[in-house]
Design an enzyme around this catalytic site. Sequence first.
Site, PDB file in Angstrom:
ATOM      1  N   SER A 182      51.383  62.556 114.013  1.00 51.70           N
ATOM      2  CA  SER A 182      51.255  62.035 112.664  1.00 51.70           C
ATOM      3  C   SER A 182      49.869  61.437 112.415  1.00 51.70           C
ATOM      4  CB  SER A 182      52.381  61.015 112.432  1.00 51.70           C
ATOM      5  OG  SER A 182      52.497  60.679 111.080  1.00 51.70           O
ATOM      6  N   ASP A 240      59.303  69.356 108.238  1.00 45.03           N
ATOM      7  CA  ASP A 240      58.576  68.090 108.319  1.00 45.03           C
ATOM      8  C   ASP A 240      57.763  67.851 107.048  1.00 45.03           C
ATOM      9  OD1 ASP A 240      57.017  65.891 108.972  1.00 45.03           O
ATOM     10  OD2 ASP A 240      56.056  66.836 110.694  1.00 45.03           O
ATOM     11  N   HIS A 292      60.112  65.226 111.429  1.00 43.09           N
ATOM     12  CA  HIS A 292      58.792  64.736 111.857  1.00 43.09           C
ATOM     13  C   HIS A 292      58.885  64.074 113.224  1.00 43.09           C
ATOM     14  CE1 HIS A 292      54.703  63.391 111.480  1.00 43.09           C
ATOM     15  NE2 HIS A 292      55.039  62.121 111.499  1.00 43.09           N
TER      16      HIS A 292
END
Length: 315
Positions: A182, A240, A292
């Site tokens: 991320s 995601d 995610h």
Amino acid sequence: MACFRVILYLSVIFFVQCVFAAPKGITKVAPENHNFFGRITSYAHPKDVPDPVPMYQQFAALAQQSNCHNYHINISVGDATLLYSWGDNDRNQRLQLFHSKSLGIVASWAGMNPTKINSILGAADVFLVDVDRRYFPHAEKGAKLYKGFQDAYKRVAPTFIKELQYYQELYNEDRVSLTGLSYGAALANIALLHVKKNLKRGSIYRTVAFGLPRVGNQEWANSIDKHADGKFFYVANGNDLVVRAPPRELGYQHPSGQIWINPSNSSKWKFYPGQENVHGANSEFGYSIPDHTGVYFRTEIASLWGHCPATVGKD
């Protein structure tokens, strides 16, 4: 004000993606590259992933480990040993350096810390700004970066390069690898050009970024493609949300190198050549936060809630 910025950012993403979302079932094959508001879109067919799966599993475990709050120097994660840690995972995303038998010296950055306001605000500072040429002199003319991510990298860069060079010499190691989840994936992306310029020995072995948001514009994506020498990969898991943000319609562009796990958390993964490949994650319209922080190559990367210490290929 801080909450307003985050809400505005998410609202813009949702609106633009609803208007411009790609339909499912795209079958067009040629041409290989097609303009999208002046930016590249690939229609190349998917292929098998280019490296052995255990390599991606080791990367995934190290991407998870930098998110763990409880750790100690010399902890083992797969074939890697933790050497160094920096940052509070609030204003400064945690950076950890490992020595891996298979990957060399590995830099892993933690993802956004949802319990810390400064970490959230850094991720929400979404505007594209000119690259800082002091750090990225070789970026293509016109290259721009996500402001919050560039600012975060500049805070760690001097310490990072110093420690990286130190551990390369200490372990007589020519291989350098970069990873993260991320926010941390974004920092790994940005670090690539800066590290390559500052290496005193060796080369970047691989960069594997998990749940990577779009980090820059077309010129930045081109710069990654040029300087990564085909060794940059980013992994999208199912639907995601983060990999689809910020939208291309705001000027953002992913570089080449997507690996898409579809369905999410499964053992079905393919490599999608070229930038913004229409057969990859862009072919599905969906927004999933659980995807995610999911399972990548049978290895959980779940940020604060994942395995600590991280495990390799056991999920």
